[in-house]
Design a protein around this motif. Structure first.
Motif, PDB file in Angstrom:
ATOM      1  N   CYS A  48       0.821  -1.208   0.000  1.00  0.00           N
ATOM      2  CA  CYS A  48       0.000   0.000   0.000  1.00  0.00           C
ATOM      3  C   CYS A  48       0.853   1.255   0.000  1.00  0.00           C
ATOM      4  O   CYS A  48       0.387   2.314  -0.414  1.00  0.00           O
ATOM      5  CB  CYS A  48      -0.951   0.003   1.191  1.00  0.00           C
ATOM      6  N   GLY A  49       2.091   1.165   0.511  1.00  0.00           N
ATOM      7  CA  GLY A  49       2.978   2.322   0.503  1.00  0.00           C
ATOM      8  C   GLY A  49       2.943   3.159   1.772  1.00  0.00           C
ATOM      9  O   GLY A  49       3.621   4.183   1.855  1.00  0.00           O
ATOM     10  N   THR A  50       2.151   2.728   2.783  1.00  0.00           N
ATOM     11  CA  THR A  50       2.116   3.472   4.042  1.00  0.00           C
ATOM     12  C   THR A  50       3.518   3.558   4.660  1.00  0.00           C
ATOM     13  O   THR A  50       3.896   4.580   5.227  1.00  0.00           O
ATOM     14  CB  THR A  50       1.149   2.786   5.030  1.00  0.00           C
ATOM     15  N   THR A  52       6.647   3.536   3.183  1.00  0.00           N
ATOM     16  CA  THR A  52       7.503   4.535   2.538  1.00  0.00           C
ATOM     17  C   THR A  52       6.974   5.936   2.795  1.00  0.00           C
ATOM     18  O   THR A  52       7.742   6.876   2.997  1.00  0.00           O
ATOM     19  CB  THR A  52       7.594   4.275   1.025  1.00  0.00           C
ATOM     20  N   GLY A  53       5.633   6.083   2.800  1.00  0.00           N
ATOM     21  CA  GLY A  53       5.034   7.384   3.077  1.00  0.00           C
ATOM     22  C   GLY A  53       5.357   7.872   4.475  1.00  0.00           C
ATOM     23  O   GLY A  53       5.372   9.077   4.735  1.00  0.00           O
ATOM     24  N   SER A  54       5.600   6.953   5.413  1.00  0.00           N
ATOM     25  CA  SER A  54       5.907   7.307   6.794  1.00  0.00           C
ATOM     26  C   SER A  54       7.398   7.487   7.023  1.00  0.00           C
ATOM     27  O   SER A  54       7.805   7.970   8.072  1.00  0.00           O
ATOM     28  CB  SER A  54       5.416   6.205   7.744  1.00  0.00           C
ATOM     29  N   ALA A  58      13.119   8.009   3.315  1.00  0.00           N
ATOM     30  CA  ALA A  58      12.719   7.963   1.898  1.00  0.00           C
ATOM     31  C   ALA A  58      12.811   9.304   1.163  1.00  0.00           C
ATOM     32  O   ALA A  58      13.336   9.356   0.056  1.00  0.00           O
ATOM     33  CB  ALA A  58      11.305   7.387   1.779  1.00  0.00           C
ATOM     34  N   PRO A  59      12.319  10.430   1.767  1.00  0.00           N
ATOM     35  CA  PRO A  59      12.372  11.679   1.002  1.00  0.00           C
ATOM     36  C   PRO A  59      13.796  12.200   0.801  1.00  0.00           C
ATOM     37  O   PRO A  59      14.000  13.125   0.020  1.00  0.00           O
ATOM     38  CB  PRO A  59      11.571  12.674   1.849  1.00  0.00           C
ATOM     39  N   ARG A  64      13.706   2.668  -0.224  1.00  0.00           N
ATOM     40  CA  ARG A  64      12.257   2.447  -0.298  1.00  0.00           C
ATOM     41  C   ARG A  64      11.944   1.168   0.461  1.00  0.00           C
ATOM     42  O   ARG A  64      12.127   0.069  -0.062  1.00  0.00           O
ATOM     43  CB  ARG A  64      11.800   2.284  -1.756  1.00  0.00           C
ATOM     44  N   ARG A  66       9.198  -0.208   1.066  1.00  0.00           N
ATOM     45  CA  ARG A  66       8.205  -1.056   0.381  1.00  0.00           C
ATOM     46  C   ARG A  66       8.879  -1.995  -0.621  1.00  0.00           C
ATOM     47  O   ARG A  66       8.461  -3.137  -0.801  1.00  0.00           O
ATOM     48  CB  ARG A  66       7.186  -0.170  -0.346  1.00  0.00           C
ATOM     49  N   ARG A  98       2.301   2.202  11.662  1.00  0.00           N
ATOM     50  CA  ARG A  98       1.170   2.528  10.787  1.00  0.00           C
ATOM     51  C   ARG A  98       0.774   1.415   9.834  1.00  0.00           C
ATOM     52  O   ARG A  98      -0.286   1.485   9.219  1.00  0.00           O
ATOM     53  CB  ARG A  98       1.500   3.773   9.967  1.00  0.00           C
TER      54      ARG A  98
ATOM     55  N   THR B 491       2.338  10.346   1.616  1.00  0.00           N
ATOM     56  CA  THR B 491       2.127   8.961   1.197  1.00  0.00           C
ATOM     57  C   THR B 491       3.239   8.626   0.218  1.00  0.00           C
ATOM     58  O   THR B 491       4.146   9.433  -0.003  1.00  0.00           O
ATOM     59  CB  THR B 491       0.744   8.790   0.536  1.00  0.00           C
ATOM     60  N   GLU B 492       3.182   7.421  -0.325  1.00  0.00           N
ATOM     61  CA  GLU B 492       4.082   7.090  -1.413  1.00  0.00           C
ATOM     62  C   GLU B 492       3.242   6.897  -2.661  1.00  0.00           C
ATOM     63  O   GLU B 492       2.201   6.241  -2.608  1.00  0.00           O
ATOM     64  CB  GLU B 492       4.842   5.783  -1.122  1.00  0.00           C
ATOM     65  N   THR B 494       3.016   4.678  -5.102  1.00  0.00           N
ATOM     66  CA  THR B 494       3.665   3.368  -5.218  1.00  0.00           C
ATOM     67  C   THR B 494       3.947   3.002  -6.663  1.00  0.00           C
ATOM     68  O   THR B 494       4.753   2.121  -6.937  1.00  0.00           O
ATOM     69  CB  THR B 494       2.801   2.264  -4.579  1.00  0.00           C
TER      70      THR B 494
END
Lengths: 194, 674
Positions: A48-50, A52-54, A58-59, A64, A66, A98, B491-492, B494
């Motif tokens: 779902c990517g939660t 990497t988003g958290s 990553a930024p 990554r 995920r 998360r 978010t990512e 994806t």
């Protein structure tokens, strides 16, 4: 299995290399090893990517999480263990907090790092940290700048750790010797590894 | 027991169930073994015993071998007991001369990879079933008449549809809702997907119809207090909550001719108490004497006695002619007798604020999908103008967070299931902002878009074509800029493999749904089970989706599991059809499993009477002695009394002590001396 094309030109060979995923690229044992070591349901990731988003890493990097979860699910052992990004996780555990599938991705990364160590795939800075812990009890030992800052704040120059009680360093060394961490770190560094 | 003296002649019929059973154990060995059991005179096996040839096999064998007991070793009684009872009856036997050994669900499916073990267990199961079959007796099912009326609990779109269907089929139907008006959740929605019909416009005709259908008895602001009885003969106690306002009919009963509430609203105008309106999710005010919205049915005002200060201004405003307001009104009770009931009690959103990463209730501009419906609705608190709660500005960039608490295994308020309509209503929301706000861009954060229904995928195509941005990534967290109150969504993407940080003016959470808090009490009163996620449990997910394990109780709508309006209405019509069958048949057959008192053994102690959970037992005078008597229609055959009776005077039909003891002996003695 990926096939060679034989263009007779190494640069072209690499550029046009076979990029298909073949089931033979997967090592199912890898996923099982990751699950055993991480004690989490690594196979249940639905991408779902939660995570990497958290991720605070990553930024600012190409890391990554995920992608490592996906490599775990597919058993892409060499791809996961040889990727230097594996060592960019800060272990903040935001992804673990998360993840909607209740997986602990952080622990999956830690498991993969442990597996990588078996192949001597460890960045030099991590190996040097091993040496520092062995010699001082600290991954980041105290230094003069810190000592001055501590005194300015009304603290003792050295914290009440192995810096203050160096008699406990042999105990730490005994634990590390049991796992042959120092010997391995010394050896890999001497061999001029990563 | 006269029948026990007759020599047992048992036939054993073993089903392969394709390879379901035959693939995991030796049918041949079980068959040979069955022939060695005492009383067994025939043993047969067949591919599918439930098929027509399989059933004929049983019927023919009964005649050929003069059987007086039938054992079928196959699937579960829940699936095929009725089938084999019919076959037994067609062979000329009483249909209760049949016993089933479940060698599939309880054996071959469990021990799929243990051929020897499964075969040995099947032999045990057949031996146990034969032991009972030797002692089976003829029983006659009891017929009871069915009340020509039904009750539907919950007057949302599902409940209203079910009530209208029942009523139009000539059945008197009580339509009960705890709220002061019919309409339910659907009346809170602005438009419906994928047709973009105005929700109120298509619902209002039904709301009006249920009010004036001659066969519908509408009971709003009413709750179910108690349920007694069984299929065909439920007695249901309704609590009519004190509304504080008389309808014209109620006024007439009190001798106020031409009085009662006419919905003029004079009372509400003068009322000094202001409270949040729950229909508008607290985003608009209402008075202590109120209606939810202008289209309510019945058009009667209601007093919220929790906040009313009894100042009496409304009474004065209402005037001497109507005299509609009674500040001293109390709850009243009514008993209704019905044959069948439909539960259509709906759902709630989860308290999504407990998923703290998305900031609902902490950040002003994070709202739920249901709040969005009210804010975009012309009859809503803003007159259909979508504005940011923080500053009243019109949002241009709006994020839609799908699966907010759905498909989430982390526990707490999160739900592991898909809430099934959030994808589609979020697509609809995206359409609505693009339609109403020039230059607005919706960002839809999704894991999967589940557009499974008729014309749904086409709707997805249309919204993407209109310019909505789809980002495949579940939202990790949201942060608020304290000064601008803008929201940053993390978010990512994806598909791109890149983390995103997007600034939004407003974020709409497609919050997961959950059963109503009162569902637990209601299901216990009606004797309905729940599934592991808390929704009411249907009798069979595929073959009996409207029924429950309690005969005469049916389900409609989201209370059985998440579903959208088309599915809710379809299930409501199914439930209405199912609920009308016993009523139109006029009688139902009850399984003759009831307790029987053996008068000669009964000491009349009466201990059993209080133990019975169904109030089916009473002490009576018979031939000068006090003995217990069973009201057969009320008895569910639970066995509480039979197990307790110190004198062994209570016989549980079809589960008699000798039958059960024979089964235990057959198992423990492994077919040896009994």
């Amino acid at each position: 299995m990926a096939t060679d094309k034989n263009y007779g030109n190494p640069e072209l060979e690499n550029k046009l290399r076979d990029r298909y995923y073949y089931t033979t690229d997967s090592n199912p044992e890898f996923l099982e090893d990751v699950k055993t070591l991480s004690r989490t349901i690594a196979h249940m990731c639905f991408q779902c990517g939660t995570c990497t988003g958290s991720c605070p890493s990553a930024p600012r990097s190409s890391y990554r999480i995920r992608l490592f979860m996906r490599r775990g699910v597919l058993g892409l052992e060499q791809e996961a263990l040889n990727d230097p990004d594996l060592w960019l996780c800060t272990t903040c555990y935001s992804c673990t907090d998360r993840c909607p599938r209740d997986i602990a991705p952080t622990d999956v990364i830690m498991a993969m790092r442990n597996l990588a160590f078996k192949y001597d795939i460890v960045p030099r800075n991590f190996l040097k940290t091993v040496q520092l812990i062995y010699n001082t009890g600290h991954g980041v030992p105290n230094n003069d700048v810190n000592r001055a800052a501590r005194v300015k704040l009304g603290l003792t120059a050295d914290p009440p750790t192995t810096h203050g009680y160096p008699e406990f360093i042999p105990g730490i060394q005994k634990i590390m010797d049991h796992y042959e961490m120092k010997d391995n770190a010394d050896r890999i560094l001497a061999e001029g590894g990563q | 027991m006269a029948e026990a003296k007759e020599q047992p002649r048992i036939g054993v019929f073993i089903c392969h169930c394709g390879t379901n059973i035959a693939g995991s154990l030796s049918i041949e060995e079980v068959k040979e073994y069955a022939m060695t059991l005492p009383g067994v005179v025939a043993a047969e096996e067949y591919q599918y015993m439930c098929s027509t040839p399989g059933q004929s096999l049983i019927a023919d064998a009964i005649a050929e071998h003069k059987l007086n007991g039938v054992v079928v070793a196959a699937c579960s009684p829940r699936l095929h007991e009725p089938t084999f009872r019919t076959a037994t009856q067609e062979g000329g036997l009483n249909k209760f001369r049949f016993e089933m050994a479940n060698i599939r669900d309880q054996n071959s499916w469990v021990h799929m990879h243990d051929w020897e073990g499964a075969t040995s267990k099947a032999k045990d199961q057949v031996r146990i079933a034969v032991a009972k079959a030797r002692l089976l007796e003829d029983l006659e099912p009891k017929s009871v008449p069915v009340e020509h009326a039904a009750l539907v609990l919950g007057a949302g779109v599902g409940g209203m549809q079910a009530a209208l269907d029942l009523a139009s089929a000539g059945i008197k139907t009580y339509l009960v809702d705890k709220d002061p008006t019919v309409g339910g959740r659907m009346s809170q929605l602005d438009k419906t997907f994928p047709t973009l019909d105005c929700s109120q416009c298509i619902l209002t005709p039904k709301m009006v119809d249920v009010g004036r259908h001659p066969n519908i008895e509408l009971r709003t602001f009413t709750e179910v207090e108690n349920v007694e009885g069984y299929i065909g003969n439920f007695t249901i106690t309704l609590r009519k909550k004190a509304r504080g306002v008389l309808s014209p009919a109620e006024a007439e009963e009190r001798g106020i001719v031409g009085g009662g509430c006419n919905g003029c609203g004079d009372c509400s105008e003068v009322c000094p108490v202001i409270k949040p309106n729950p229909f508008e999710l607290g985003m608009a005010p209402r008075k202590a004497i109120y209606i939810y919205h202008p289209q309510v049915n019945p058009l009667l005002y209601t007093i919220d006695f929790d906040s009313c200060v009894k100042c009496g201004l409304c009474v004065t405003a209402c005037g001497e002619e109507k005299k509609a307001i009674d500040l001293d009104m109390v709850d009243t009770f009514e008993q209704v007798k019905v044959g069948t009931c439909i539960l259509a009690i709906g759902y709630d959103l989860i308290p999504i604020e407990e998923k703290t990463e998305w900031g609902y209730k902490r950040y002003d501009n994070v709202i739920t999908g249901l709040e969005f419906e009210r804010l975009i609705c012309a009859s809503g608190p803003t007159g259909g103008k979508l504005i940011r709660p923080s500053d009243g500005q019109i949002p241009k960039k709006i994020g839609f967070v799908l699966c907010a608490g759905s498909r989430d295994n982390t526990g707490g308020v999160a739900k592991p299931y898909c809430s099934r309509f959030c994808c589609m209503y979020s697509l609809k929301h995206a359409h609505q902002i693009m339609e109403k706000i020039p230059g607005a861009v919706p960002y839809i954060f999704y894991m999967d878009i589940r557009s499974f229904g008729k014309m749904y995928e086409e709707f997805y195509y249309r919204i993407q074509n209109e310019g909505a941005k789809f980002i495949r990534g579940r939202v990790a967290n949201i942060l608020e800029d304290p000064s601008s109150k803008n929201l940053t969504v993390f978010t990512e993407d994806t598909l791109l493999g890149r983390p995103l940080s997007l600034e939004m003016d407003m974020v709409v959470l497609a919050a997961a749904i959950q059963p109503k808090p009162e569902a637990e009490r209601i299901r216990q009163m009606f004797g309905v089970s729940k599934s592991q996620d808390g929704w009411l449990l249907e009798a069979h997910p595929k073959l009996n989706p409207c029924g429950t394990t309690t005969a005469g109780i049916y389900l409609a709508g989201v209370c059985q599991g998440p579903k959208d309006i088309p599915d809710t209405v379809a299930q409501a019509e199914g439930a209405a059809s199912a609920a009308s069958i016993p009523i139109h048949t006029g009688e139902v057959q009850l399984e003759p499993y009831f307790a029987q008192c053996v008068d000669e053994l009964c000491a009349g102690c009466g201990m059993c009477v209080n133990l019975c959970p169904y109030g089916a037992l009473a002490l009576v005078e018979k031939n000068g002695r006090t003995v217990m008597e069973v009201t057969e229609a009320k008895c569910k055959g639970c066995g509480t009394c039979g197990g307790f009776c110190p004198g062994g005077a209570i016989k549980m039909q079809h589960f008699t002590s000798p039958q059960i003891c024979a089964q235990i002996d057959a198992f423990l003695l492994e077919g040896g001396e009994q």
